[in-house]
Design an enzyme around this catalytic site. Sequence first.
Site, PDB file in Angstrom:
ATOM      1  CG  ASN A  22      -0.212  -0.162   2.509  1.00 20.58           C
ATOM      2  OD1 ASN A  22       0.548   0.706   2.916  1.00 20.58           O
ATOM      3  ND2 ASN A  22      -0.426  -1.294   3.192  1.00 20.58           N
ATOM      4  CG  ASP A  76      -7.384  -5.298   5.647  1.00 16.49           C
ATOM      5  OD1 ASP A  76      -6.983  -5.312   6.823  1.00 16.49           O
ATOM      6  OD2 ASP A  76      -7.896  -4.298   5.114  1.00 16.49           O
ATOM      7  CE  LYS A 122       8.730 -11.920 -14.307  1.00 15.75           C
ATOM      8  NZ  LYS A 122       9.622 -11.227 -15.258  1.00 15.75           N
ATOM      9  CG  PHE A 128      -3.349   5.248  13.320  1.00 17.18           C
ATOM     10  CD1 PHE A 128      -3.168   6.456  12.664  1.00 17.18           C
ATOM     11  CD2 PHE A 128      -2.804   5.097  14.585  1.00 17.18           C
ATOM     12  CE1 PHE A 128      -2.457   7.491  13.252  1.00 17.18           C
ATOM     13  CE2 PHE A 128      -2.094   6.123  15.173  1.00 17.18           C
ATOM     14  CZ  PHE A 128      -1.923   7.331  14.515  1.00 17.18           C
ATOM     15  CE  LYS A 171      -9.035  -0.489  12.765  1.00 14.74           C
ATOM     16  NZ  LYS A 171      -8.149   0.077  11.711  1.00 14.74           N
ATOM     17  CE  LYS A 179     -10.553  -4.361  13.802  1.00 15.80           C
ATOM     18  NZ  LYS A 179     -10.453  -5.572  12.981  1.00 15.80           N
TER      19      LYS A 179
END
Length: 408
Positions: A209, A278, A288, A325, A339, A343
């Site tokens: 990301n 995730d 490859k 976060f 969340k 959590k």
Amino acid sequence: MLKGKNVVLGVTGSIAAYKIADLASMLVKLHANVDVIMTQNAACFINPITFETLTKNRCLTDTFDRGDVSEVKHIAVAQRADVILIAPASANFIGKAAHGIADDMLSTTILAAGCPVLVSPAMNVNMFNNSAVQENLMILKRRGVTVIPPESGYLACGATGEGKLPDCRTLLGYILREIAREKDLLGKKILVTAGPTRESLDPVRFITNHSTGKMGYAVARQAMLRGAEVTLVTGPVGIDPPPFVKTVSIQSAQELFEAVTSRFEEQDCLIMTAAVADYTPLETKTEKIKKSGDGADLTLKLKRTVDVLKWLGEHKKEGQLVCGFSMETENMLENSKAKLEKKNADMIAANSLRDEGSGFGTDTNRLVLIKKDSVTDLPLLSKEDAADRLLDELFKSQKNGCRLKTKK
């Protein structure tokens, strides 16, 4: 960062003396008041006018200088100092300081000081390793003086080895750790995660990301400056880790999980700023992946990664704090509140990619700090200031239990 702070730089007779001009300039740019004291030998390597031009203060060289009779200079300078750094510190000065000899302005000022004293030796490798010098350094350490280890490398005398003055940024780091912030988190152990994870498809490619790690690194640095013992678990990023922080490098979400959970028991607080994948490939190819000859599309099969934040919420002990976060593009507040509950976290620091100046790669952030009984909406701040506000809010209920550090 150093507005209102008084820093004394002691410069002794070493070829490395010229480097301290850069350090003086750095300190002035951070709004510190800088007094420079030079030994007679130091003035053979760099002119006192250099420091006077940079600091706008008179460079002190003579204990009995009568230019200003309004105060006893070595006493006044010592009393107002928040920290004293001797750099470069020659073998001669180290010997005098260890044995309480006060025969010039610098050695006299050191004896009158009640603030933290830092010493950065710089000399020939054989001189540094001489038993007399090492014994003198041990004496200073026993008295509470911080001795900054010299670096190894090519020395001005032509030898190679220990004895090289550290980079000015390293010296500045020692000063900042000592006086930049009140030590309201002294005694706390804090683990911070930062940066992206990489989930390998094959030996060549991976899924990741846009996280740069800047927010997590800012949290780790500010926690360190406030006295905490910080462990930084970091994915691959392009920035240097903060000094005085234990850094653990990871690649994948599973590696991050293992690094965090293996250190979980000893932590007072865990702040999970990392952008953890995730999903990870169901299978990582050992060779490859080649393009299909007929131009067909490729379908990747993914599986869920372990939910690190959820695991921490389920296993945290009484008094242990967990902060997650939440990066959102829509319904930020609603999703982040959900969340927090799901959590079992103590706080969620939420931000939106839709807010200008927030998100990946920026030097600023706009956080919303969400707890079970409160929502604190912060303005756009530098990531360092945002990190401080986050730490303030997270430790608000425990602040009275943190020990404060006093001057040595």
